[in-house]
Design an enzyme around this catalytic site. Sequence first.
Site, PDB file in Angstrom:
ATOM      1  N   HIS A   1      -6.599  -6.270  -0.146  1.00  0.00           N
ATOM      2  CA  HIS A   1      -5.846  -5.099  -0.141  1.00  0.00           C
ATOM      3  C   HIS A   1      -4.654  -5.715   0.682  1.00  0.00           C
ATOM      4  CE1 HIS A   1      -4.338  -1.095  -0.562  1.00  0.00           C
ATOM      5  NE2 HIS A   1      -4.086  -0.934   0.584  1.00  0.00           N
TER       6      HIS A   1
ATOM      7  N   ASP B   1      -8.922  -4.774  -5.875  1.00  0.00           N
ATOM      8  CA  ASP B   1      -8.148  -3.991  -4.514  1.00  0.00           C
ATOM      9  C   ASP B   1      -9.284  -3.425  -3.934  1.00  0.00           C
ATOM     10  OD1 ASP B   1      -5.246  -3.283  -3.200  1.00  0.00           O
ATOM     11  OD2 ASP B   1      -6.952  -1.752  -3.056  1.00  0.00           O
TER      12      ASP B   1
ATOM     13  N   SER C   1       0.686  -1.218  -0.044  1.00  0.00           N
ATOM     14  CA  SER C   1       0.029  -0.175  -0.059  1.00  0.00           C
ATOM     15  C   SER C   1       0.831   1.290   0.002  1.00  0.00           C
ATOM     16  CB  SER C   1      -1.124  -0.049   1.035  1.00  0.00           C
ATOM     17  OG  SER C   1      -2.063   1.057   0.962  1.00  0.00           O
TER      18      SER C   1
END
Length: 372
Positions: free
Chosen positions: A300, A238, A152
Amino acid sequence: MANAPDLIKLHTAVAIGAVCLDGSPPAYQLDWGKEDGAKNWLLHLQGGYWCTTTQECQTRMNDSSGLGSSTKMKRSYFSGILTNNETLNPYFYNWNRVFVRYCDGSCFTGDKQEFSADGPYYRGSRVFSAIIDELMKLGMKNAQNVLLSGSSAGGLGTMVHCDRFRNRFPTSTKFKCLSDASYFITLNNPSGFVELHGSSKNLPETCTSKMDAALCLYPKNFVPDIQTPLFILNSAYDTFQIAATVRLPVNTSRSCLYNLTGCPDTVRKQWKNLRLKILQEVTMGDLSKRGLFINSCHTHSQSEFQSKWLGDPKSMLDNMTISEAVGKWFNDEKLVQLIDRKHSSTKQCVLDASEPNACNNYTWGASYLCNT
Ligand SMILES: *[C@@H]1O[C@H](CO)[C@@H](O)[C@H](O)[C@H]1NC(C)=O
Ligand SMILES: *[C@@H]1O[C@H](CO)[C@@H](O)[C@H](O)[C@H]1NC(C)=O
Ligand SMILES: *[C@@H]1O[C@H](CO)[C@@H](O)[C@H](O)[C@H]1NC(C)=O
Ligand SMILES: *[C@@H]1O[C@H](CO)[C@@H](O)[C@H](O)[C@H]1NC(C)=O
Ligand SMILES: *[C@@H]1O[C@H](CO)[C@@H](O)[C@H](O)[C@H]1NC(C)=O
Ligand SMILES: *[C@@H]1O[C@H](CO)[C@@H](O)[C@H](O)[C@H]1NC(C)=O
């Protein structure tokens, strides 16, 4: 059992202004390598979104997650790519494994001289450099193999720093980068981000020489120019990106950001369009050294969670786990480029809410499991 190495605070960095948002020292966790992994280094940059206004950054300074202050950080468990268990992480388990903690709100890109004593301090890039310098002294300068990775926000930092960090090693060092869940298609307030944090000078010059620095936070505008071999791990569905891009029509349940059952076609179409954009953008540029693993899990961040990294068969593509895909690509055994083109609808892949790290507010794909 999963281990959680000590949190090491780098007090010496404070003197050179390499600090978290609140002025506290940056921090990392290190599990030493052994045997034939002793000369290999894995650096994994922590994620956790970002802040784009003074107010947001001030709030983050107080956040109990420690994403703005090392005084509030807790030790994280090492799982997935970070675990020391050979069965669960066969390629990296005995490397020196470092979890670089995120406390600057800028994906490790900021560097603004001005500050007020109470903060916020915008020093993400200095934090990255200070921790790297420390690890170099601890032996990383003699590394045979280095993998810079991140999930991320940490994956965005990884891509931004990949080439420059690579250049600190001789060409004889095998050096590659892994970006997990960070191929962002849309970003909230990129101009505010680069201005607030003073990020421009730290973004790749290949991009900033051509366009406005705010645009150089978008992977599509600088990833094609990265010279170092890069592996892109991302779900085409995602959850963070769905939440950030899908616009729900009035009176549509918010659950349509997590679960398409009973949702209107206009919402389904937006999910599909996001998928197509991700598939298009991750294949831009020279693919001759690029690793790709683009599955359809509704999730995610897949490298830090054991079930996704190696465990849940639904995360796999062509019978290959993410662990094996990244490992074989790193070792030049196989140029892994797997894209799930069959599943044009999302798959619910397993993530056990009892996994270490699963239930915090910044692991978007997981938090809906956790009754928060
Ligand atoms: C942060 O916490 C301190 C101490 O509890 C408090 O004085 C301050 O108002 C808080 N700031 C924000 C932005 O929440
Ligand atoms: C490693 O993980 C496997 C699979 O979960 C488990 O059976 C084994 O006990 C673990 N080994 C250690 C040393 O914890
Ligand atoms: C949304 O729901 C409310 C309450 O059921 C209703 O009054 C309103 O007309 C609805 N709006 C639209 C655009 O459907
Ligand atoms: C999605 O929603 C449907 C209908 O509410 C429900 O039956 C299903 O279990 C949900 N799926 C997941 C994975 O939560
Ligand atoms: C995947 O593995 C299963 C069981 O080992 C096998 O039956 C199947 O043919 C394999 N599929 C592919 C695409 O290799
Ligand atoms: C997540 O956020 C909610 C609301 O801000 C808060 O009550 C909760 O404690 C947070 N959970 C964690 C694990 O930080």
